[in-house]
Each structure stands twice: as structure tokens, then as C-alpha cells.
Design an enzyme around this catalytic site. Structure first.
Site, PDB file in Angstrom:
ATOM      1  N   GLU A   1       8.957  -3.013   6.192  1.00  0.00           N
ATOM      2  CA  GLU A   1       9.752  -2.166   5.290  1.00  0.00           C
ATOM      3  C   GLU A   1      11.244  -2.444   5.468  1.00  0.00           C
ATOM      4  O   GLU A   1      12.071  -1.540   5.370  1.00  0.00           O
ATOM      5  CB  GLU A   1       9.449  -0.680   5.543  1.00  0.00           C
ATOM      6  CG  GLU A   1       7.997  -0.283   5.366  1.00  0.00           C
ATOM      7  CD  GLU A   1       7.594  -0.107   3.907  1.00  0.00           C
ATOM      8  OE1 GLU A   1       8.404  -0.463   3.035  1.00  0.00           O
ATOM      9  OE2 GLU A   1       6.481   0.360   3.656  1.00  0.00           O
TER      10      GLU A   1
ATOM     11  N   GLY B   1       0.845  -1.185   0.000  1.00  0.00           N
ATOM     12  CA  GLY B   1       0.000   0.000   0.000  1.00  0.00           C
ATOM     13  C   GLY B   1       0.879   1.233   0.000  1.00  0.00           C
ATOM     14  O   GLY B   1       2.072   1.158   0.313  1.00  0.00           O
ATOM     15  N   HIS B   2       0.310   2.362  -0.347  1.00  0.00           N
ATOM     16  CA  HIS B   2       1.074   3.606  -0.364  1.00  0.00           C
ATOM     17  C   HIS B   2       1.440   4.017   1.058  1.00  0.00           C
ATOM     18  O   HIS B   2       0.919   3.459   2.041  1.00  0.00           O
ATOM     19  CB  HIS B   2       0.259   4.712  -1.051  1.00  0.00           C
ATOM     20  CG  HIS B   2      -1.060   4.984  -0.384  1.00  0.00           C
ATOM     21  ND1 HIS B   2      -1.174   5.721   0.778  1.00  0.00           N
ATOM     22  CD2 HIS B   2      -2.325   4.605  -0.702  1.00  0.00           C
ATOM     23  CE1 HIS B   2      -2.431   5.795   1.142  1.00  0.00           C
ATOM     24  NE2 HIS B   2      -3.166   5.118   0.263  1.00  0.00           N
TER      25      HIS B   2
ATOM     26  N   GLY C   1       1.226   5.627   4.448  1.00  0.00           N
ATOM     27  CA  GLY C   1       0.046   6.056   5.185  1.00  0.00           C
ATOM     28  C   GLY C   1      -1.172   5.182   4.968  1.00  0.00           C
ATOM     29  O   GLY C   1      -2.266   5.513   5.440  1.00  0.00           O
ATOM     30  N   SER C   2      -0.991   4.053   4.284  1.00  0.00           N
ATOM     31  CA  SER C   2      -2.133   3.170   4.009  1.00  0.00           C
ATOM     32  C   SER C   2      -2.508   2.305   5.205  1.00  0.00           C
ATOM     33  O   SER C   2      -3.570   1.680   5.212  1.00  0.00           O
ATOM     34  CB  SER C   2      -1.836   2.278   2.802  1.00  0.00           C
ATOM     35  OG  SER C   2      -0.728   1.437   3.064  1.00  0.00           O
TER      36      SER C   2
ATOM     37  N   LYS D   1      -0.098   0.013   6.698  1.00  0.00           N
ATOM     38  CA  LYS D   1       0.696  -1.223   6.705  1.00  0.00           C
ATOM     39  C   LYS D   1       1.427  -1.436   8.030  1.00  0.00           C
ATOM     40  O   LYS D   1       1.308  -2.493   8.658  1.00  0.00           O
ATOM     41  CB  LYS D   1       1.726  -1.211   5.565  1.00  0.00           C
ATOM     42  CG  LYS D   1       1.147  -1.039   4.179  1.00  0.00           C
ATOM     43  CD  LYS D   1       2.207  -1.177   3.113  1.00  0.00           C
ATOM     44  CE  LYS D   1       3.377  -0.236   3.246  1.00  0.00           C
ATOM     45  NZ  LYS D   1       3.019   1.183   3.067  1.00  0.00           N
TER      46      LYS D   1
END
EC number: 7.-.-.-
Length: 278
Positions: A165, A39-40, A42-43, A45
Site C-alpha cells: 500500500e 482486494g478490499h 481486510g482481504s 493482502k
């Protein structure tokens, strides 16, 4: 195989926030599965990752890990089952040497010294860092630092590893180095892997992908199913694997291409086979 993680109707809102970070999130993860969550920025995750091992407490809904429902009574037992490798390994290092750092979590859990030494040696060997045991972590490359962070998790013998990440700050070579280590550990130890990422190539390693958008699940599917929605991914601020872009370009030129997702290597093999039949 049974489910090792079950999330049902999970909601979470940060203090003082006007909008929910996670809204009605539900999914299962099978034992031994590799699941990517993309997801982008701020989604939601990383918020989701932190709800899975009790770093954050769900506002409502339930999180079950290894048959235990997350609560104040079970949080430490669940954390023993789940290891998280974060984006910046420097923020996780506490030991003066690589070996000391891998041993830190075991010391906190009161593991006897002979057993601790054995686990540290085994973990460093599994990630290919035995030769660096006496080095200062700060002097390692980015990929080597993440391998040490992974060793620190593996030494604690979790059932689940979450990559939050974990490869985003690495160059392409370092990224492949770390993913290769995770791939081997998953196969050797039967680990369940959750990869929180916006890197499409990393997500392609997974059996299934969850696409998050503004805290909600947009879609769950295989890499082939998710990557087939190229324009939708671009609209959500994500990329499409190069191999999928090339397949689409070739298909538009009238060349028959398979629908299943293919990484670069498999696509090259397919094109060579196709060329030989022309």
C-alpha cells in the site's frame, strides 16, 4: 525465467482470531515479473506480504523465496532478498538526514563504510534524490519520502521489492512519481515487484494480478482478464479503471472496442485512430 517466489497451500490465522486471514493460498512469481495483489480492506493482502519475508510465520503451507524455504534458519537470508516499502514512510525513518536514513540498513548489516557511502550515493541517484541527501526526511513531500524509503531498500540490493500500500497516502501526482521510479528500477536492475494495493490504476502496471477476497484467491490473470469482470470488482469493494468504464460505455453504443486492457493514453491513441477512419 524461473520462479523467484513459490507459495503453496499457505494458511495463516492471527492469535485470538476466529477466522483465518489466509486460506490455502498458492501462486508462483517469475523472476523479473510485476505482480499486483488486490482486494478490499481486510482481504488478506498485507498479511500475505508479511508471510513472504518472515514478518509473520505461516500456520501451514510453504513459502519459497529465491530457492530457500522460509524457516527460522533461512528467515534472515530471505529478508536480505526481499525489501518492503510500507504505507507510511514516516514510520520507517530513523536517520537525521536522508543519507543517514538510507545508510541505516547497511550499517545494521555491517557493510564497510566506503562501500556504504557508494551504495547510498547510487541509491539516491537512482531515485532522483541526490540533491536532498542532507535534508531532514520530515521536511519532504509524500512522494519524496517514499522515494527515500525505496532508496533505503535499493541500497541493500534485494532481488524483490514489495510495495505494501506504498502509494495509498499519496496524491495522484505523488503516486505516479513513485510508480515511475519503481518502473525504472525494475527495468534497470531486473527486480521482481509485488504490489499490494487496492488502487486499480497501480495494479494495471502489473504483468499479472491476484484478486484476494476474504483470505482466498478469487482469480489470477492479466489486467485485461481481471478488469473485464467489472461488476465482480465493484461487488468486492474495488473500482474499475476509468479507461475500462469508457470502453464499456462506448461498446454499449455500438462502437467496436478491443478486448485487451488499455490505459488512458493507449485508449486516447486508439480513439484518435478510430476517428481518423470514420
Amino acid at each position: 525465467m524461473g520462479n523467484v517466489i513459490r507459495v503453496q497451500h499457505l494458511n495463516y490465522t492471527y492469535p485470538e482470531a476466529k477466522q483465518q486471514a489466509l486460506t490455502d493460498v498458492s501462486f508462483d512469481v517469475a523472476k523479473g515479473e510485476w505482480l499486483a495483489i488486490i482486494g478490499h480492506n481486510g482481504s488478506g493482502k498485507s498479511t500475505l506480504a508479511k508471510n513472504l519475508n518472515g514478518l509473520l510465520a505461516p500456520e501451514s503451507g510453504t513459502v519459497q523465496v529465491a530457492g530457500m524455504t522460509l524457516s527460522e534458519e533461512t528467515v534472515w537470508d530471505i529478508r536480505a532478498k526481499v525489501g518492503i516499502v510500507f504505507q507510511n514512510p514516516d514510520n520507517q525513518f530513523v536517520g537525521a538526514t536522508v543519507a543517514d536514513d538510507v545508510a541505516f540498513g547497511l550499517e545494521n548489516r555491517g557493510v564497510p563504510r566506503p562501500e556504504m557511502i557508494k551504495r547510498v550515493d547510487e541509491a539516491l541517484d537512482r531515485v532522483g534524490m541526490t540533491a536532498f541527501a542532507d535534508r531532514e526526511p520530515a521536511r519532504l513531500s509524500g512522494g519524496q519520502k517514499q522515494r527515500v524509503a525505496i532508496a533505503g531498500i535499493v541500497a541493500q540490493r534485494p532481488e524483490i521489492i514489495i510495495l505494501d500500500e506504498s502509494t495509498s497516502m499519496l496524491d495522484p501526482a505523488g503516486r505516479q512519481e513513485v510508480l515511475g521510479v519503481i518502473r525504472e528500477l525494475k527495468d534497470e536492475l531486473g527486480l521482481t515487484v509485488l504490489s499490494i494495493t487496492h488502487d486499480i490504476d497501480e495494479a494495471a502496471e502489473a504483468h499479472r494480478i491476484i484478486l484476494l477476497n476474504d483470505g482466498k484467491i478469487n482469480e489470477i490473470g492479466t489486467p485485461s482478464e481481471i478488469f473485464s469482470h467489472g461488476m465482480e470488482l465493484l461487488r468486492l469493494g474495488l473500482d474499475v479503471p476509468y479507461s475500462e468504464k469508457l470502453k464499456d460505455a462506448l461498446a454499449q453504443r455500438g462502437i467496436a472496442m478491443p478486448k485487451d486492457y488499455m490505459d488512458n493514453e493507449r485508449l486516447v491513441d486508439y480513439l484518435w485512430t478510430l476517428h481518423s477512419t470514420m
